[in-house]
Design a protein around this motif. Structure first.
Motif, mmCIF file in Angstrom:
data_model
loop_
_atom_site.group_PDB
_atom_site.id
_atom_site.type_symbol
_atom_site.label_atom_id
_atom_site.label_comp_id
_atom_site.label_asym_id
_atom_site.label_seq_id
_atom_site.Cartn_x
_atom_site.Cartn_y
_atom_site.Cartn_z
ATOM 1 N N VAL A 28 0.864 -1.183 0.000
ATOM 2 C CA VAL A 28 0.000 0.000 0.000
ATOM 3 C C VAL A 28 0.897 1.229 0.000
ATOM 4 N N TYR A 29 0.791 2.042 -1.035
ATOM 5 C CA TYR A 29 1.632 3.233 -1.164
ATOM 6 C C TYR A 29 0.892 4.510 -0.776
ATOM 7 N N ASP A 30 -0.430 4.419 -0.720
ATOM 8 C CA ASP A 30 -1.214 5.586 -0.331
ATOM 9 C C ASP A 30 -2.613 5.106 0.002
ATOM 10 N N LEU A 31 -3.170 5.645 1.098
ATOM 11 C CA LEU A 31 -4.561 5.371 1.443
ATOM 12 C C LEU A 31 -5.073 6.581 2.197
ATOM 13 N N ASN A 32 -5.793 7.425 1.473
ATOM 14 C CA ASN A 32 -6.260 8.688 2.019
ATOM 15 C C ASN A 32 -7.759 8.616 2.245
ATOM 16 N N THR A 33 -8.140 8.591 3.523
ATOM 17 C CA THR A 33 -9.556 8.574 3.874
ATOM 18 C C THR A 33 -9.932 9.821 4.665
ATOM 19 N N THR A 34 -9.172 10.879 4.513
ATOM 20 C CA THR A 34 -9.409 12.090 5.311
ATOM 21 C C THR A 34 -10.459 12.988 4.692
ATOM 22 N N VAL B 238 -14.873 10.486 -0.246
ATOM 23 C CA VAL B 238 -13.955 10.202 -1.358
ATOM 24 C C VAL B 238 -12.718 9.533 -0.798
ATOM 25 N N ILE B 239 -12.220 8.489 -1.516
ATOM 26 C CA ILE B 239 -11.010 7.784 -1.106
ATOM 27 C C ILE B 239 -9.997 7.832 -2.238
ATOM 28 N N SER B 240 -8.734 8.033 -1.872
ATOM 29 C CA SER B 240 -7.638 7.941 -2.838
ATOM 30 C C SER B 240 -6.650 6.905 -2.309
ATOM 31 N N THR B 241 -6.314 5.941 -3.151
ATOM 32 C CA THR B 241 -5.380 4.906 -2.722
ATOM 33 C C THR B 241 -4.580 4.387 -3.908
ATOM 34 N N SER C 266 -19.248 5.448 0.057
ATOM 35 C CA SER C 266 -20.230 5.757 1.091
ATOM 36 C C SER C 266 -19.517 6.081 2.407
ATOM 37 N N LEU C 267 -20.226 6.748 3.305
ATOM 38 C CA LEU C 267 -19.654 7.062 4.611
ATOM 39 C C LEU C 267 -19.354 5.784 5.396
ATOM 40 N N GLU C 268 -20.167 4.755 5.191
ATOM 41 C CA GLU C 268 -19.932 3.475 5.868
ATOM 42 C C GLU C 268 -18.582 2.889 5.476
ATOM 43 N N VAL C 269 -18.256 2.961 4.187
ATOM 44 C CA VAL C 269 -16.975 2.442 3.717
ATOM 45 C C VAL C 269 -15.827 3.277 4.257
ATOM 46 N N ALA C 270 -15.944 4.597 4.180
ATOM 47 C CA ALA C 270 -14.876 5.472 4.665
ATOM 48 C C ALA C 270 -14.638 5.261 6.158
ATOM 49 N N ASN C 271 -15.708 5.224 6.935
ATOM 50 C CA ASN C 271 -15.564 5.036 8.378
ATOM 51 C C ASN C 271 -15.044 3.634 8.704
ATOM 52 N N VAL D 114 -12.330 -13.252 -11.510
ATOM 53 C CA VAL D 114 -11.468 -13.773 -10.449
ATOM 54 C C VAL D 114 -11.654 -12.897 -9.211
ATOM 55 N N LYS D 115 -11.947 -13.520 -8.091
ATOM 56 C CA LYS D 115 -12.222 -12.800 -6.851
ATOM 57 C C LYS D 115 -11.272 -13.285 -5.766
ATOM 58 N N CYS D 116 -10.459 -12.363 -5.236
ATOM 59 C CA CYS D 116 -9.454 -12.713 -4.230
ATOM 60 C C CYS D 116 -9.750 -11.947 -2.941
ATOM 61 N N ASP D 117 -10.274 -12.625 -1.935
ATOM 62 C CA ASP D 117 -10.537 -12.013 -0.632
ATOM 63 C C ASP D 117 -9.333 -12.236 0.273
ATOM 64 N N MET D 118 -8.912 -11.159 0.935
ATOM 65 C CA MET D 118 -7.701 -11.264 1.762
ATOM 66 C C MET D 118 -7.790 -10.323 2.956
ATOM 67 N N LEU D 119 -7.014 -10.635 3.973
ATOM 68 C CA LEU D 119 -6.829 -9.758 5.121
ATOM 69 C C LEU D 119 -5.378 -9.288 5.109
ATOM 70 N N VAL D 120 -5.177 -7.961 5.206
ATOM 71 C CA VAL D 120 -3.817 -7.413 5.221
ATOM 72 C C VAL D 120 -3.599 -6.681 6.533
ATOM 73 N N GLY D 121 -2.382 -6.785 7.036
ATOM 74 C CA GLY D 121 -2.021 -6.051 8.237
ATOM 75 C C GLY D 121 -1.630 -4.627 7.867
ATOM 76 N N LEU D 122 -2.484 -3.668 8.181
ATOM 77 C CA LEU D 122 -2.250 -2.278 7.756
ATOM 78 C C LEU D 122 -2.606 -1.317 8.877
ATOM 79 N N LYS D 123 -1.645 -0.502 9.263
ATOM 80 C CA LYS D 123 -1.856 0.556 10.240
ATOM 81 C C LYS D 123 -1.894 1.904 9.528
ATOM 82 N N LYS D 124 -2.645 2.844 10.063
ATOM 83 C CA LYS D 124 -2.764 4.161 9.452
ATOM 84 C C LYS D 124 -1.400 4.819 9.335
#
Length: 209
Positions: free
Chosen positions: A62-68, A72-75, A139-144, A181-191
């Motif tokens: 992950v090189y960018d994840l802006n939820t501020t 709108v999200i930029s990643t 949506s706000l649900e996704v951002a939050n 093709v659908k790939c579901d995953m869990l990633v360890g990511l801190k803000k």
């Protein structure tokens, strides 16, 4: 009955029955041809019988994840996907491939177009698409939800690849088939973290054709 009258009667009967015989012959020929074509197709299918390709995610960054600025999200993200062709006799052409990332069933990146791929028999190919780089309304649900998951340190993502494929067996090439093709995953990511993130497991993707 005179000879001339008999001749006219015979000619009339031939004229009456000839079209019927011709139609019967044509119908018989078509039925036999279709049966032979069906048997040939079945034999070829049983011999080559293609199996679905396998996709597995083996790396993520992950090189960018802006939820501020909701909603709108930029990643910008990068995934390393290994695809394996299990077929001994069948190669695969992938056309019109694209990839995007979703979170909670909502797309958070625009689709990234991937180059066409020719996948030889019994081989493995690695793909490392970079996805994102543009603002996407959510949506706000996704951002939050993303904010809360980042605080917790585990984020559930879905990598989706779509496109069309063709099977190739010797000189035979099939028509196009849609592939999802659908790939579901869990990633360890801190803000605030940037770079390669740990995958919690090595998820194998589901493939629908």
């Amino acid at each position: 009955m005179t000879e001339e009258h008999r001749r006219k009667k015979t000619s009339s009967e031939m004229t009456r029955y000839a079209p019927t015989d011709l139609r019967r012959f044509c119908c018989t020929f078509i039925v036999i041809f279709l049966l032979l074509a069906g048997v040939t197709t079945l034999i070829v299918w049983l011999i080559y019988r293609p199996h679905r390709p396998h996709f597995t995610v083996v790396g993520a960054a992950v090189y960018d994840l802006n939820t501020t600025s909701p909603p709108v999200i930029s990643t910008t993200m990068q995934f390393t996907v290994v695809t394996r062709n299990p077929n001994k006799r069948v190669s695969i052409y992938y056309d019109h491939l694209s990839a995007y990332v979703s979170y909670r069933n909502q797309q958070i990146t625009p689709p990234a177009v991937l180059p066409p791929l020719f996948h030889e028999r019994k081989t493995t190919v690695a793909l490392s698409p970079i996805i994102g780089g543009a603002m996407v309304p959510v949506s706000l649900e996704v951002a939050n939800g993303l904010v809360m998951d980042e605080a917790y340190g585990v984020v559930g993502l879905r990598l989706v690849l779509t496109g069309r494929l063709r099977w190739k067996a010797g000189a035979i090439r099939t028509g196009h088939y849609g592939v999802y093709v659908k790939c579901d995953m869990l990633v360890g990511l801190k803000k605030g973290f940037v770079g390669e993130v740990p995958l919690l497991g090595s998820p194998e993707c589901s493939v629908d054709i």
